[in-house]
Design a protein around this motif. Structure first.
Motif, PDB file in Angstrom:
ATOM      1  N   LEU A 134       0.825  -1.208   0.000  1.00  0.00           N
ATOM      2  CA  LEU A 134       0.000   0.000   0.000  1.00  0.00           C
ATOM      3  C   LEU A 134       0.860   1.259   0.000  1.00  0.00           C
ATOM      4  CD1 LEU A 134      -2.836  -0.963   2.528  1.00  0.00           C
ATOM      5  CD2 LEU A 134      -2.970  -0.882   0.029  1.00  0.00           C
ATOM      6  N   LEU A 135       1.936   1.238   0.802  1.00  0.00           N
ATOM      7  CA  LEU A 135       2.840   2.391   0.851  1.00  0.00           C
ATOM      8  C   LEU A 135       3.505   2.627  -0.505  1.00  0.00           C
ATOM      9  CD1 LEU A 135       4.564   1.883   4.324  1.00  0.00           C
ATOM     10  CD2 LEU A 135       2.990   3.714   3.680  1.00  0.00           C
ATOM     11  N   ALA A 136       3.921   1.537  -1.138  1.00  0.00           N
ATOM     12  CA  ALA A 136       4.567   1.660  -2.452  1.00  0.00           C
ATOM     13  C   ALA A 136       3.594   2.210  -3.484  1.00  0.00           C
ATOM     14  CB  ALA A 136       5.103   0.303  -2.897  1.00  0.00           C
ATOM     15  N   GLU A 137       2.347   1.733  -3.425  1.00  0.00           N
ATOM     16  CA  GLU A 137       1.337   2.213  -4.367  1.00  0.00           C
ATOM     17  C   GLU A 137       1.013   3.679  -4.111  1.00  0.00           C
ATOM     18  OE1 GLU A 137      -1.504   2.103  -7.481  1.00  0.00           O
ATOM     19  OE2 GLU A 137       0.274   0.921  -6.950  1.00  0.00           O
ATOM     20  N   SER A 138       0.948   4.055  -2.832  1.00  0.00           N
ATOM     21  CA  SER A 138       0.682   5.447  -2.479  1.00  0.00           C
ATOM     22  C   SER A 138       1.803   6.360  -2.981  1.00  0.00           C
ATOM     23  CB  SER A 138       0.547   5.585  -0.962  1.00  0.00           C
ATOM     24  OG  SER A 138       0.375   6.933  -0.590  1.00  0.00           O
ATOM     25  N   ALA A 139       3.048   5.905  -2.815  1.00  0.00           N
ATOM     26  CA  ALA A 139       4.188   6.691  -3.286  1.00  0.00           C
ATOM     27  C   ALA A 139       4.169   6.815  -4.807  1.00  0.00           C
ATOM     28  CB  ALA A 139       5.484   6.033  -2.826  1.00  0.00           C
ATOM     29  N   ARG A 140       3.786   5.733  -5.480  1.00  0.00           N
ATOM     30  CA  ARG A 140       3.721   5.768  -6.948  1.00  0.00           C
ATOM     31  C   ARG A 140       2.671   6.758  -7.424  1.00  0.00           C
ATOM     32  NH1 ARG A 140       0.900   4.088 -11.093  1.00  0.00           N
ATOM     33  NH2 ARG A 140      -0.715   3.187  -9.750  1.00  0.00           N
ATOM     34  N   LEU A 141       1.505   6.736  -6.780  1.00  0.00           N
ATOM     35  CA  LEU A 141       0.425   7.649  -7.170  1.00  0.00           C
ATOM     36  C   LEU A 141       0.806   9.104  -6.886  1.00  0.00           C
ATOM     37  CD1 LEU A 141      -2.692   5.632  -5.929  1.00  0.00           C
ATOM     38  CD2 LEU A 141      -1.937   5.975  -8.301  1.00  0.00           C
ATOM     39  N   LYS A 142       1.506   9.307  -5.772  1.00  0.00           N
ATOM     40  CA  LYS A 142       1.948  10.659  -5.432  1.00  0.00           C
ATOM     41  C   LYS A 142       2.929  11.174  -6.475  1.00  0.00           C
ATOM     42  CE  LYS A 142       4.193  13.368  -1.805  1.00  0.00           C
ATOM     43  NZ  LYS A 142       4.827  13.335  -0.456  1.00  0.00           N
ATOM     44  N   GLN A 143       3.875  10.306  -6.850  1.00  0.00           N
ATOM     45  CA  GLN A 143       4.853  10.702  -7.862  1.00  0.00           C
ATOM     46  C   GLN A 143       4.183  10.976  -9.197  1.00  0.00           C
ATOM     47  OE1 GLN A 143       8.209  11.274  -7.535  1.00  0.00           O
ATOM     48  NE2 GLN A 143       8.037  12.002  -9.653  1.00  0.00           N
ATOM     49  N   GLN A 144       3.183  10.138  -9.529  1.00  0.00           N
ATOM     50  CA  GLN A 144       2.456  10.327 -10.780  1.00  0.00           C
ATOM     51  C   GLN A 144       1.708  11.655 -10.781  1.00  0.00           C
ATOM     52  OE1 GLN A 144      -0.026   6.976 -11.943  1.00  0.00           O
ATOM     53  NE2 GLN A 144      -1.413   8.308 -13.063  1.00  0.00           N
ATOM     54  N   THR A 189       4.162  14.502 -11.218  1.00  0.00           N
ATOM     55  CA  THR A 189       4.631  14.584 -12.604  1.00  0.00           C
ATOM     56  C   THR A 189       3.573  15.215 -13.502  1.00  0.00           C
ATOM     57  OG1 THR A 189       6.009  12.610 -12.306  1.00  0.00           O
ATOM     58  CG2 THR A 189       5.472  13.232 -14.571  1.00  0.00           C
ATOM     59  N   GLU A 190       2.323  14.790 -13.321  1.00  0.00           N
ATOM     60  CA  GLU A 190       1.231  15.352 -14.121  1.00  0.00           C
ATOM     61  C   GLU A 190       1.069  16.852 -13.852  1.00  0.00           C
ATOM     62  OE1 GLU A 190      -2.091  12.953 -13.076  1.00  0.00           O
ATOM     63  OE2 GLU A 190      -1.526  11.297 -14.416  1.00  0.00           O
ATOM     64  N   ALA A 191       1.233  17.243 -12.580  1.00  0.00           N
ATOM     65  CA  ALA A 191       1.123  18.661 -12.223  1.00  0.00           C
ATOM     66  C   ALA A 191       2.232  19.475 -12.879  1.00  0.00           C
ATOM     67  CB  ALA A 191       1.168  18.824 -10.716  1.00  0.00           C
ATOM     68  N   GLN A 192       3.441  18.884 -12.934  1.00  0.00           N
ATOM     69  CA  GLN A 192       4.563  19.577 -13.560  1.00  0.00           C
ATOM     70  C   GLN A 192       4.330  19.760 -15.063  1.00  0.00           C
ATOM     71  OE1 GLN A 192       7.959  17.186 -12.539  1.00  0.00           O
ATOM     72  NE2 GLN A 192       8.020  17.907 -10.407  1.00  0.00           N
ATOM     73  N   TRP A 193       3.801  18.724 -15.707  1.00  0.00           N
ATOM     74  CA  TRP A 193       3.508  18.835 -17.143  1.00  0.00           C
ATOM     75  C   TRP A 193       2.375  19.836 -17.403  1.00  0.00           C
ATOM     76  CZ3 TRP A 193       6.388  17.663 -21.081  1.00  0.00           C
ATOM     77  CH2 TRP A 193       7.330  16.644 -20.968  1.00  0.00           C
ATOM     78  N   THR A 194       1.394  19.835 -16.530  1.00  0.00           N
ATOM     79  CA  THR A 194       0.289  20.793 -16.683  1.00  0.00           C
ATOM     80  C   THR A 194       0.806  22.217 -16.580  1.00  0.00           C
ATOM     81  OG1 THR A 194      -1.311  19.233 -15.763  1.00  0.00           O
ATOM     82  CG2 THR A 194      -1.914  21.569 -15.726  1.00  0.00           C
ATOM     83  N   GLN A 195       1.678  22.443 -15.579  1.00  0.00           N
ATOM     84  CA  GLN A 195       2.261  23.764 -15.416  1.00  0.00           C
ATOM     85  C   GLN A 195       3.123  24.151 -16.611  1.00  0.00           C
ATOM     86  OE1 GLN A 195       1.593  25.883 -12.794  1.00  0.00           O
ATOM     87  NE2 GLN A 195       2.632  27.368 -14.125  1.00  0.00           N
TER      88      GLN A 195
END
Length: 231
Positions: free
Chosen positions: A204-214, A217-223
């Motif tokens: 669960l922690l690994a999945e949470s970290a992956r979603l956070k990173q995703q 990344t999406e926020a950076q591309w949007t910006q």
């Protein structure tokens, strides 16, 4: 503390092939003071390592803690975790072993007990105790494989992750047959349970970290695209 058996094969099914649920509890008055103290320490073992397991953040760390603590408290020759990746096969993915005995990490063993008809027992959380492989009701081919890694007795507990069978936690005695005590069986069962819970938490922690990173990344591309359209 270990309990040695006569190395001669036994035909007593209750001694060579049993589960914790079938075992009779030991009465306190039948034990010496030292045995009582040992039993209390052993059954309290999982409570002492729960925090360490739950603080582990990777699968590898959890598996290492599990086999090392199991071997230390059971005082057996080897503890391994089998990953059941193929029908009737198990691969050793974690190991704690005393110097002088064969290292089995990475080894794959063919075992009819890994087949679906036997897996139902482990899916239900049952622990299997083999006090003497020569008296147990297991196939000759499997006995020959165990002989290659010096196993004389073994104790097998399932590791369940969200109800699914992740693998098997196996304590092995190589020096001689061994009569596994109810406290030892309960100890391995509880360790396997805690390992399964910790593996799920780590996932669960690994999945949470992956979603956070995703999301970052999406926020950076949007910006980036927002800034690009302004120029």
């Amino acid at each position: 503390m270990t309990s040695a058996l006569n190395p001669e094969p036994s035909n007593d099914r209750n001694l060579t092939n049993s589960s914790f649920r079938d075992s009779q509890p030991l009465l306190k008055e039948e034990l010496s003071d030292s045995q009582v103290a040992w039993s209390v320490e052993l059954t309290q073992l999982p409570q002492n390592v729960i925090q360490e397991l739950h603080q582990a953040t990777s699968k590898e760390e959890i598996l290492t803690i599990t086999v090392e603590e199991a071997r230390r408290f059971l005082e057996c020759d080897r503890v391994v975790i089998y990953s059941l990746t193929e029908p009737s096969q198990g691969t050793v993915i974690a190991e704690a072993v005393i110097a002088g005995w064969t290292k089995t990490l990475g080894m794959t063993i063919d075992d009819p007990c890994f087949e679906s008809k036997c897996m139902d027992i482990y899916h239900n959380g049952r622990v299997k105790a083999f006090n003497n492989i020569y008296g147990a009701e297991i196939g000759k081919y499997y006995v020959e494989q165990l002989e290659q890694i010096e196993v004389k007795a073994s104790l097998v507990a399932p590791i369940l992750q969200k109800g699914e069978l992740f693998g098997l936690l196996v304590a092995q005695q190589c020096s001689q047959p061994r009569k596994w005590q109810p406290e030892e069986i309960e100890c391995l069962s509880q360790l396997a349970t805690q390992a399964g819970l910790s593996l799920h938490n780590a996932q669960l922690l690994a999945e949470s970290a992956r979603l956070k990173q995703q999301a970052e990344t999406e926020a950076q591309w949007t910006q980036y695209f927002t800034d690009a359209t302004r120029h």
